[in-house]
Design a protein around this motif. Structure first.
Motif, short mmCIF file in Angstrom:
data_model
loop_
_atom_site.label_atom_id
_atom_site.label_comp_id
_atom_site.label_asym_id
_atom_site.label_seq_id
_atom_site.Cartn_x
_atom_site.Cartn_y
_atom_site.Cartn_z
N PRO A 136 31.13 113.02 72.56
CA PRO A 136 30.82 114.33 71.96
C PRO A 136 31.08 115.49 72.90
O PRO A 136 31.58 116.54 72.48
CB PRO A 136 29.32 114.21 71.62
CG PRO A 136 29.07 112.76 71.48
CD PRO A 136 29.97 112.11 72.47
N PHE A 137 30.75 115.34 74.20
CA PHE A 137 31.00 116.41 75.15
C PHE A 137 32.50 116.66 75.32
O PHE A 137 32.95 117.81 75.33
CB PHE A 137 30.40 116.04 76.52
CG PHE A 137 28.91 115.86 76.51
CD1 PHE A 137 28.06 116.96 76.63
CD2 PHE A 137 28.34 114.60 76.38
CE1 PHE A 137 26.68 116.80 76.63
CE2 PHE A 137 26.97 114.44 76.39
CZ PHE A 137 26.14 115.54 76.50
N ALA A 138 33.26 115.57 75.43
CA ALA A 138 34.71 115.71 75.62
C ALA A 138 35.35 116.35 74.39
O ALA A 138 36.21 117.24 74.51
CB ALA A 138 35.33 114.34 75.89
N ALA A 139 34.97 115.90 73.19
CA ALA A 139 35.56 116.45 71.97
C ALA A 139 35.25 117.93 71.83
O ALA A 139 36.13 118.74 71.48
CB ALA A 139 35.04 115.67 70.76
N ALA A 140 34.00 118.32 72.11
CA ALA A 140 33.62 119.72 72.00
C ALA A 140 34.34 120.58 73.02
O ALA A 140 34.79 121.69 72.71
CB ALA A 140 32.12 119.86 72.15
N ALA A 141 34.48 120.06 74.25
CA ALA A 141 35.17 120.83 75.29
C ALA A 141 36.64 121.03 74.95
O ALA A 141 37.17 122.14 75.05
CB ALA A 141 35.03 120.12 76.64
N VAL A 142 37.31 119.96 74.52
CA VAL A 142 38.73 120.07 74.16
C VAL A 142 38.90 121.00 72.97
O VAL A 142 39.85 121.80 72.91
CB VAL A 142 39.31 118.67 73.86
CG1 VAL A 142 40.73 118.79 73.32
CG2 VAL A 142 39.30 117.81 75.11
N ALA A 143 37.97 120.93 71.99
CA ALA A 143 38.06 121.80 70.82
C ALA A 143 37.97 123.26 71.23
O ALA A 143 38.69 124.12 70.70
CB ALA A 143 36.96 121.46 69.83
#
Length: 770
Positions: A136-143
């Motif tokens: 979730p952290f990685a997806a939100a950061a990339v988004a």
């Protein structure tokens, strides 16, 4: 030769078996070893796709980023907290989803392998829960980093990435971290599986109890008030929290049935399928009162003629505007409302020239916003109406929909009695509450509060003398694909006896079927049942379900078909008026399309002698030229599977384009001198002015998503474009082709309305050939 063939065949078979033995079999065994985590993998994969690929998800993330934008700047800590609150809640939600993903994936691994002492030597079993916990952290950061424009994007994405690193360190060194804060025994008591209760640790049991309590509290709250809680924490945080709260109970069910290998997910889907077949909570909301009588088309036409402004150059001509508002969720709502309010500012009696607005999907919200603001204001102050309407159309209507999806609608799928309102009800309540909230801020509007929650037909009642255009809000009936129109006009023509037929070809009149009054918010939802965001509404006739209403965009996406059909129905009335009273109607079709045209700075000139073949547009405006060959990239991958679905959705826009192309071919555009004769015209011999207004987007700009929430910079870009357009401008000042097209369309609209000194020929002559 035969022997050689046999050897080759045997060699090929051996190679295939070797490949399966070396790669496929171990891969399958590895998947089976972690198959209990398939729900986590599926859920996190879906969430990642939503925020990284789906435009609506990207725009929700962009809205979070824009909470720090200078366009939202306001003084004071309280104002700062108010505008950035969704961002802080989003951090909480991402952290909660990461923690839940790791904790319950770890539980399922332990339940399966608790009798295998050596399982901790398997790096995949040890690392996979930790990896799921940081997804979730990685997806939100990339988004966030993928958002093209915004304030502080890199620091915000970096914050999420660092939180993900800290989360991973906690998952890895949790015993040492907690021991450093207290004691090692406390750490083991929290994270060691010492409780016989479902093989949970104390930490897992605590999180489970808190999650279930939060879910039940949220469900209870949202079932009575679907707006306050979603509005408090925002769309993005609510979606991530919804994912986080689903994981614990499902994980416990999987853990309880691991030994029996009971297909928990399949069973839950079957239960939901059976309950859905027996329980329907998607009824279109109606009031107990019967639908009041509505004006006939003739009465509405006569009332409009009596107050409509005439052409100053020829008082026998009455310009009659038919507005078509295309669909597109909030981007259509704000483009429709802001454009019509802007035209009212440019020409204060513009609304009196508009006979009807045919609206589809999100365009219905903008059309209702426009008409309701006239009712609320008594029609006295176009500028106040414009500011109010822009704020209202910019509200977050997505959060109530997400709340309805993750809470009331999801819970209803497992309850055999219809006890919860669905997500359409949640969105409608969002329409109502947001309207009243903006009314409280406005202060100067005489009759504002309650218009969205009141009866739809009350928009045309009251003491105000201001003309309010008629509304035709177009939906689609799922079962036969015909349009169903919610309107303040009676759309059935009575014949001899009990015989009647629809005024618009092959269409249904909603009020004729429901026979009940409805709220204004429900009238919007009858057209704006955005795909998957809103469910199909069950349409009842005297108690029995006779069909389901889906988004109007399935029938056609622009509303132009309905405008043309309405004009066709009016033609005999207009001809009789012209013959008997020598007052003749000049129909004008104004189409508001919210799909942006990608613009670029460069050569903004076009050939005024070739308007129908211009590289800019048809007639010098924003209607795209008719293509002679497809320009889309052909699909080949899995096309056997997706072709029917892609083709179905593509026909929505194609139907609208056919109607608009017909209008463009009828359009009148006098050619300048020197083009082979001043009497020549582009278009048909009997012209019908058709004006098209489309927003422009520079390549570096972030595209407006079809979502029920729009970011502040996007709203500002729309308003800035409109502020540069004037009905009474003398020359063109555009530096890009799309902006030039916008100005030409405004000049053509001004000429059609009879505003002096704004003929397109004069504008083109002054600007293109100075």
């Amino acid at each position: 030769m035969v022997e050689s063939k046999g050897t080759t065949a045997s060699g090929g078979l051996f190679s295939a078996m070797h490949f399966l033995e070396r790669y496929w079999v171990p891969l399958r065994e590895r998947w089976l070893s972690v198959a209990d985590l398939r729900f986590h993998i599926l859920l996190l994969g879906l969430g990642t796709l939503l925020v990284l690929i789906v435009p609506q998800g990207r725009d929700v993330v962009a809205t979070l980023a824009d909470s720090w934008s200078p366009d939202n700047a306001s003084a004071g800590w309280l104002a700062f907290w108010e505008r950035t609150r969704p961002w802080w809640w989003f951090l909480v939600a991402v952290t909660a989803l990461g923690l839940q993903s790791w904790l319950w994936a770890r539980l399922l691994i332990h339940v399966r392998y608790r009798n295998v002492p050596t399982w901790r030597r398997d790096k995949v079993l040890v690392l996979l829960p930790r990896i799921l916990g940081v997804v979730p952290f990685a997806a939100a950061a990339v988004a966030l980093w993928k958002v093209k424009q915004g304030a502080y994007l890199f620091p915000q994405g970096l914050t999420l990435a660092l939180l993900g690193v800290c989360a991973y360190l906690f998952y890895w060194k949790r015993y040492a971290i907690i021991a450093a804060l207290s004691t090692w025994s406390t750490a083991r008591q929290l994270f060691s599986h010492e409780l016989p209760f479902w093989q949970l640790t104390r930490a897992e049991l605590t999180v489970l109890v808190l999650s279930l309590a939060t879910s039940l509290t949220s469900l209870f709250w949202i079932s009575f008030d679907p707006v306050t809680l979603p509005g408090l924490i925002g769309s993005a945080a609510l979606a991530f929290l919804g994912f986080a709260l689903v994981i614990p109970p499902v994980s416990v069910l999987i853990a309880m049935t691991t030994q029996q290998r009971f297909p928990v997910l399949t069973a839950l889907c079957l239960v939901a399928f059976m309950v859905s077949g027996a329980v329907d909570n998607h009824d279109i909301r109606t009031l107990k009162a019967p639908a009041p009588p509505r004006a006939s088309l003739k009465d509405a036409f006569d009332r409009w003629v009596a107050q409509a402004p005439r052409d100053p150059a020829d008082p026998t001509i009455v310009p009659m505007v038919f507005v078509s508002a295309a669909g597109g969720a909030s981007r259509a709502g704000i483009w429709t409302s802001a454009t019509l309010q802007h035209l009212d500012r440019e020409k204060p009696d513009f609304n009196r020239s508009v006979f009807a607005i045919s609206a589809v999907s999100g365009g219905a919200l903008g059309a209702v916003d426009y008409v309701a603001s006239i009712t609320a204001d008594h029609g006295d102050d176009p500028r106040a109406r414009a500011e109010f309407g822009s704020r209202y159309a910019s509200s977050d209507f997505l959060a109530p929909a997400i709340g309805g999806f993750f809470y009331t609608d999801l819970a209803q799928r497992f309850v055999p009695l219809a006890v919860f309102g669905d997500r359409s009800w949640s969105i409608e309540r969002g329409f109502e509450v947001s309207w009243d909230r903006e009314c409280a801020k406005a202060g100067g509007l005489a009759r504002c509060e309650g218009l969205m929650s009141g009866r739809f037909l009350d928009l045309w009642s009251g003491t105000t003398q201001a003309w309010r255009p008629n509304l035709l809000l177009v939906g689609t009936v799922e079962e036969d694909g015909r349009r169903i129109v919610t309107s303040n006009l009676a759309l059935l023509e009575q014949g001899p006896g009990n015989w009647s037929h629809p005024l618009l070809p092959n269409s249904y009149d909603f009020f004729d079927i429901s026979e009940k009054a409805i709220r204004t918010s429900t009238a919007v939802m009858n057209s704006a049942r955005f795909t998957w965001i809103s469910p199909a509404g069950s349409l009842r006739f005297r108690g029995a379900v006779v069909g389901h209403v889906i988004d109007g965009g399935y029938f056609e996406s622009s509303g132009a078909d309905t405008s043309v059909d309405l004009m066709t129905a009016i033609t005999p009335l207009a001809q009789d008026l012209c013959d008997t009273k020598k007052i003749c109607v000049r129909p004008i079709f104004l189409t508001l399309i919210n799909d942006e045209i990608t613009d670029a700075v460069g050569d903004v000139s076009y050939d005024p002698c070739q308007p129908l073949a211009s590289g800019l547009s048809v007639n010098g405006g924003l209607a795209p030229t008719e293509r002679t060959r497809p320009i889309a990239k052909p699909r080949s991958r899995a096309n056997d599977l997706i072709a029917p679905l892609v083709g179905l959705f593509s026909t929505q826009d194609s139907r609208a384009e056919v109607t608009l192309a017909r209008l463009a071919r009828q359009n009148a555009f006098p050619l300048p001198a020197g083009c082979g004769g001043a009497s020549r015209r582009a278009g048909s011999a009997r012209p019908v002015p058709e004006i098209r207004l489309v927003p422009c987007r520079m390549p570096a700009d972030r595209a407006m998503a079809m979502s029920w929430v729009l970011s502040a910079p996007t709203r500002k870009r729309v308003q800035d474009q409109l502020n540069a357009l004037h009905l009474r401008s003398g020359t063109l000042a555009a530096t890009t082709r799309c902006r030039l097209g916008q100005q030409l369309e405004m000049a053509r609209l001004a000429a059609a309305l009879g505003i002096p000194k704004t003929s397109p020929e004069a504008v083109v002559a002054d600007s293109v050939h100075p």
